[in-house]
Motif scaffolding. Structure first.
Motif, short mmCIF file in Angstrom:
data_model
loop_
_atom_site.label_atom_id
_atom_site.label_comp_id
_atom_site.label_asym_id
_atom_site.label_seq_id
_atom_site.Cartn_x
_atom_site.Cartn_y
_atom_site.Cartn_z
N GLU A 223 0.68 -1.14 -0.25
CA GLU A 223 0.03 -0.05 -0.08
C GLU A 223 0.91 1.20 0.05
O GLU A 223 0.75 2.21 -0.80
CB GLU A 223 -0.90 0.21 1.11
N LEU A 224 2.14 1.34 0.65
CA LEU A 224 2.72 2.41 0.75
C LEU A 224 3.67 2.57 -0.47
O LEU A 224 3.37 3.85 -0.89
CB LEU A 224 3.73 2.27 2.16
N GLU A 225 4.04 1.39 -1.03
CA GLU A 225 4.71 1.78 -2.38
C GLU A 225 3.83 2.24 -3.43
O GLU A 225 3.93 3.13 -4.40
CB GLU A 225 5.10 0.27 -2.73
N ARG A 226 2.62 1.72 -3.47
CA ARG A 226 1.33 2.22 -4.37
C ARG A 226 1.09 3.73 -4.01
O ARG A 226 1.16 4.52 -4.89
CB ARG A 226 0.12 1.51 -4.42
N ALA A 227 1.09 4.13 -2.88
CA ALA A 227 0.66 5.44 -2.53
C ALA A 227 1.86 6.59 -3.17
O ALA A 227 1.91 7.28 -3.53
CB ALA A 227 0.52 5.66 -0.96
N ARG A 228 3.10 5.87 -2.77
CA ARG A 228 4.30 6.66 -3.22
C ARG A 228 4.35 6.97 -4.62
O ARG A 228 4.70 7.98 -5.13
CB ARG A 228 5.75 6.12 -2.70
N LEU A 229 4.16 5.79 -5.30
CA LEU A 229 4.23 5.68 -6.76
C LEU A 229 3.13 6.74 -7.35
O LEU A 229 3.16 7.83 -8.22
CB LEU A 229 3.92 4.52 -7.46
N ARG A 230 1.83 6.71 -6.69
CA ARG A 230 0.78 7.71 -7.16
C ARG A 230 1.31 9.09 -6.95
O ARG A 230 0.81 10.14 -7.77
CB ARG A 230 -0.49 7.41 -6.56
N TRP A 231 1.84 9.32 -5.53
CA TRP A 231 2.36 10.67 -5.38
C TRP A 231 3.41 11.19 -6.33
O TRP A 231 3.32 12.31 -6.89
CB TRP A 231 2.82 10.72 -4.03
N ARG A 232 4.35 10.46 -6.69
CA ARG A 232 5.29 10.81 -7.72
C ARG A 232 4.81 11.08 -9.04
O ARG A 232 5.07 11.69 -9.87
CB ARG A 232 6.54 9.63 -7.81
N ALA A 233 3.58 10.60 -9.27
CA ALA A 233 3.13 10.59 -10.48
C ALA A 233 2.29 11.84 -10.93
O ALA A 233 2.05 12.19 -11.81
CB ALA A 233 2.08 9.31 -11.00
N PHE B 60 9.21 9.63 -14.36
CA PHE B 60 8.49 10.77 -13.87
C PHE B 60 9.92 11.91 -13.26
O PHE B 60 9.44 13.09 -12.93
CB PHE B 60 7.99 10.33 -12.34
N GLU B 61 10.78 11.83 -13.72
CA GLU B 61 12.07 12.61 -13.68
C GLU B 61 11.83 13.70 -14.66
O GLU B 61 12.55 14.89 -14.52
CB GLU B 61 13.46 12.20 -13.32
N MET B 62 11.31 13.40 -15.56
CA MET B 62 11.11 14.24 -17.00
C MET B 62 10.47 15.69 -16.61
O MET B 62 9.54 15.37 -15.78
CB MET B 62 10.61 13.52 -17.99
N GLY B 63 10.85 16.52 -17.29
CA GLY B 63 10.20 17.69 -17.09
C GLY B 63 8.53 17.56 -17.89
O GLY B 63 8.44 16.68 -18.59
N ASP B 64 7.72 18.20 -17.37
CA ASP B 64 6.27 18.09 -17.81
C ASP B 64 5.87 18.24 -19.27
O ASP B 64 5.39 17.45 -19.67
CB ASP B 64 5.50 19.17 -17.17
N ASN B 65 6.53 19.27 -19.96
CA ASN B 65 6.65 19.34 -21.35
C ASN B 65 7.09 18.26 -22.10
O ASN B 65 6.48 17.77 -23.04
CB ASN B 65 6.98 20.68 -21.64
#
Length: 86
Positions: A6-16, A50-55
């Motif tokens: 659950e924690l890993e999923r929450a972290r992934l969603r937060w980073r997303a 997810f480290e890429m810039g948004d554009n």
């Protein structure tokens, strides 16, 4: 295959979470569909993506450009292709 905690999923969603709504929508749809199947390798590739810039990320997700440099890996290309199909 090990399931994400659950924690890993929450972290992934937060980073997303992104600054551009379009990226949020594409990534959230992907995670809603594939999150339960993600491997540790997938999570590592997504974390790098997810480290890429948004554009830059939006251009890749919309197939305007291809992943380049450190982002040009088979795992990232596979995940991006999955995102583009949804």
């Amino acid at each position: 295959m090990r399931k994400l905690s659950e924690l890993e999923r929450a972290r992934l969603r937060w980073r997303a979470r992104r600054g551009l709504l379009e990226n949020d929508l594409i990534i959230t749809r992907f995670l809603d569909h594939y999150e339960a199947e993600l491997t540790d390798t997938d999570v590592s590739a997504l974390s790098l993506l997810f480290e890429m810039g948004d554009n830059e990320l939006l251009d890749v997700l919309l197939a305007r450009t291809e992943p380049a440099g450190v982002y040009d890996t088979p795992d990232i290309r596979r995940l991006v292709a999955q995102m583009q199909k949804l």
